[in-house]
Motif scaffolding. Structure first.
Motif, PDB file in Angstrom:
ATOM      1  N   LYS A   1     -35.691  35.964  12.209  1.00 30.34           N
ATOM      2  CA  LYS A   1     -34.833  36.677  13.149  1.00 30.34           C
ATOM      3  C   LYS A   1     -33.465  35.999  13.123  1.00 30.34           C
ATOM      4  O   LYS A   1     -33.369  34.776  13.141  1.00 30.34           O
ATOM      5  CB  LYS A   1     -35.410  36.628  14.566  1.00 30.34           C
TER       6      LYS A   1
ATOM      7  N   ASN B   1     -30.192  42.050  12.440  1.00 24.68           N
ATOM      8  CA  ASN B   1     -31.182  41.301  13.210  1.00 24.68           C
ATOM      9  C   ASN B   1     -31.952  40.255  12.417  1.00 24.68           C
ATOM     10  O   ASN B   1     -32.811  39.578  12.974  1.00 24.68           O
ATOM     11  CB  ASN B   1     -32.203  42.277  13.808  1.00 24.68           C
ATOM     12  N   SER B   2     -31.711  40.139  11.131  1.00 23.80           N
ATOM     13  CA  SER B   2     -32.567  39.262  10.326  1.00 23.80           C
ATOM     14  C   SER B   2     -31.884  38.766   9.062  1.00 23.80           C
ATOM     15  O   SER B   2     -30.847  39.286   8.642  1.00 23.80           O
ATOM     16  CB  SER B   2     -33.851  40.015   9.937  1.00 23.80           C
TER      17      SER B   2
ATOM     18  N   THR C   1     -33.781  49.074  22.432  1.00 19.59           N
ATOM     19  CA  THR C   1     -34.252  47.960  21.612  1.00 19.59           C
ATOM     20  C   THR C   1     -35.416  48.405  20.734  1.00 19.59           C
ATOM     21  O   THR C   1     -36.045  49.433  20.978  1.00 19.59           O
ATOM     22  CB  THR C   1     -34.705  46.786  22.497  1.00 19.59           C
ATOM     23  N   ILE C   2     -35.702  47.577  19.730  1.00 21.96           N
ATOM     24  CA  ILE C   2     -36.743  47.931  18.763  1.00 21.96           C
ATOM     25  C   ILE C   2     -38.137  47.937  19.383  1.00 21.96           C
ATOM     26  O   ILE C   2     -39.060  48.558  18.864  1.00 21.96           O
ATOM     27  CB  ILE C   2     -36.675  46.973  17.556  1.00 21.96           C
ATOM     28  N   ASP C   3     -38.301  47.266  20.533  1.00 23.29           N
ATOM     29  CA  ASP C   3     -39.606  47.246  21.184  1.00 23.29           C
ATOM     30  C   ASP C   3     -39.688  48.223  22.361  1.00 23.29           C
ATOM     31  O   ASP C   3     -40.646  48.195  23.131  1.00 23.29           O
ATOM     32  CB  ASP C   3     -39.948  45.832  21.661  1.00 23.29           C
TER      33      ASP C   3
ATOM     34  N   GLY D   1     -32.282  47.755  17.788  1.00 22.78           N
ATOM     35  CA  GLY D   1     -32.091  46.368  17.396  1.00 22.78           C
ATOM     36  C   GLY D   1     -32.882  45.443  18.296  1.00 22.78           C
ATOM     37  O   GLY D   1     -33.549  45.891  19.232  1.00 22.78           O
ATOM     38  N   VAL D   2     -32.820  44.144  18.007  1.00 28.45           N
ATOM     39  CA  VAL D   2     -33.402  43.157  18.910  1.00 28.45           C
ATOM     40  C   VAL D   2     -32.748  43.296  20.286  1.00 28.45           C
ATOM     41  O   VAL D   2     -33.392  43.203  21.325  1.00 28.45           O
ATOM     42  CB  VAL D   2     -33.200  41.731  18.349  1.00 28.45           C
TER      43      VAL D   2
ATOM     44  N   THR E   1     -41.099  42.785   9.479  1.00 29.15           N
ATOM     45  CA  THR E   1     -40.144  43.058  10.553  1.00 29.15           C
ATOM     46  C   THR E   1     -40.862  43.240  11.884  1.00 29.15           C
ATOM     47  O   THR E   1     -40.382  42.777  12.925  1.00 29.15           O
ATOM     48  CB  THR E   1     -39.290  44.294  10.246  1.00 29.15           C
ATOM     49  N   SER E   2     -42.019  43.889  11.874  1.00 26.68           N
ATOM     50  CA  SER E   2     -42.771  44.086  13.116  1.00 26.68           C
ATOM     51  C   SER E   2     -43.181  42.752  13.734  1.00 26.68           C
ATOM     52  O   SER E   2     -43.082  42.559  14.943  1.00 26.68           O
ATOM     53  CB  SER E   2     -44.013  44.943  12.856  1.00 26.68           C
TER      54      SER E   2
ATOM     55  N   TYR F   1     -40.086  40.663  15.043  1.00 26.55           N
ATOM     56  CA  TYR F   1     -39.481  41.250  16.245  1.00 26.55           C
ATOM     57  C   TYR F   1     -40.457  41.368  17.400  1.00 26.55           C
ATOM     58  O   TYR F   1     -40.156  41.964  18.441  1.00 26.55           O
ATOM     59  CB  TYR F   1     -38.900  42.638  15.935  1.00 26.55           C
TER      60      TYR F   1
END
Length: 367
Positions: free
Chosen positions: A23, A74-75, A244-246, A288-289, A356-357, A360
């Motif tokens: 990250k 993000n990475s 956000t990605i989550d 994104g994060v 990525t999963s 994050y």
């Protein structure tokens, strides 16, 4: 504490994909070091303590394989694709590039030269330039406003010492995720990695985890920016602070964007086919994060900018009124599930998705 390792056996063909990811990336940059992660990513495979860039290129070529550094919003990390019978040789180069990059002076100068040329010509790519201008307006303080490749002023000043210090102080094995997918044996690969890690002499000092930036303040007013270029084309980006990605809303945004985009999507049919306002038009949600954005994009004639803007705003108004038919919804859902399933057939796509999963915080089986 070492990296987290995830291995998925797939013996359907003789390929192995590996992805190592931290990250970071743009998230960890500031005004004075814009572009440093992009430059580091290029240099990971341009020479190590044990191999020159020429040797790496020759060995990878001889194995008909690929290895490449990457850096994004993000990475940062490294990815490779190898034939299974040559995987151990390939992984040795991969490990070497990840943990022992040389940041050689001549190679650094080459990478800087290429990056500065990219920066110099960036404004000629008007669609990309339009999105960069949009990001700078949307994010007043967050590093998502910076261009991935940085700016000339910062890139010119980087030295090999700067790059090495930044890489080893911001990226530590305890924060690393390595994912391997393909024609391998799990226990054999784990033994291989454990042996390599035992001999790894990394800085022992307990460095603090890299500090991510504070959240951007909410937008309270409409912002607008116009940039004039001597071109016979115009590019519009209309967008909003996103998610956000989550976020559990991520999937709804994906479906919404699919309703709008594509040749059978609403924007194409209404604004290009019926009204002839666009030569290209689409939408997407970029998570994104930290919160990303949801945006509509159109390439049009400079003489149709006002009409084009009004057309995009009209389509947004329809969405707010809830006018999505069941046919549109089913088309979008079928398209997304199909693309998802087809994408996962490649070992490289699965390695990337899992990596990525995990990094994050979504879980290895999120896909």
């Amino acid at each position: 504490q070492g990296p987290r390792i995830f291995i998925q056996e797939d013996h359907s063909n003789q390929l192995v994909a590996v992805k190592a990811i931290y990250k970071g990336g743009l998230l960890l940059e500031n005004e004075t070091n814009q572009g440093i992660n992009n430059l580091i990513a290029q240099l990971l495979t341009m020479g190590t303590k044990n191999r020159s860039s020429t040797v790496i290129a020759a060995q990878i070529d001889a194995m008909a394989s690929s290895i490449e550094g990457f850096s994004g919003r993000n990475s940062l990390g490294l990815e490779g694709l190898f034939l299974s019978q040559l995987f151990e040789n390939g992984f040795d180069i991969f490990w070497d590039s990840l943990f022992f990059p040389a940041f050689d002076f001549e190679e650094t100068q080459k990478a800087k030269t290429l990056t500065l040329e990219e920066i110099r010509t960036f404004e000629d790519h008007l669609s990309s330039y339009a999105f960069q201008q949009f990001s700078e307006v949307l994010y007043e303080t967050h590093p998502y406003r910076f261009p991935i490749h940085g700016i000339a002023k910062t890139v010119e000043q980087f030295t090999p010492t700067d790059l090495k210090k930044y890489y080893f102080s911001h990226y530590h094995p305890r924060d690393l995720v390595i994912v391997i997918v393909g024609d391998v044996n799990v226990s054999h690969i784990m033994n291989l990695i454990q042996e390599k890690y035992k001999s790894l002499r990394y800085p022992k000092s307990e460095m603090p985890l890299a500090t991510l930036p504070e959240k951007e303040k909410p937008l309270l007013t409409v912002k607008k920016k116009v940039v004039h270029k001597n071109k016979e084309q115009a590019h519009l980006v209309i967008g909003f602070p996103g998610i956000t990605i989550d976020s559990p809303n991520r999937f709804a945004f994906e479906v919404l964007s699919s309703v709008l985009s594509g040749m059978s999507g609403r924007l194409f049919q209404e604004l290009r086919e019926k009204q002839s306002l666009a030569y290209t038009v689409t939408s997407f949600s970029l998570e994104g994060v930290d919160p990303g954005f949801f945006a509509l994009y159109m390439g049009t004639s400079p003489f149709k900018v006002e009409e084009a803007h009004a057309g995009l705003m009209s389509e947004l108004k329809k969405l707010k009124q809830g006018s999505i038919s069941s046919e549109e919804l089913i088309r979008a859902q079928n398209y997304l599930t199909g693309v998802h399933e087809i994408g996962l057939q490649k070992v490289s796509a699965r390695a990337s998705t899992i990596a990525t999963s995990v990094v994050y915080g979504l879980g290895y089986d999120e896909y």
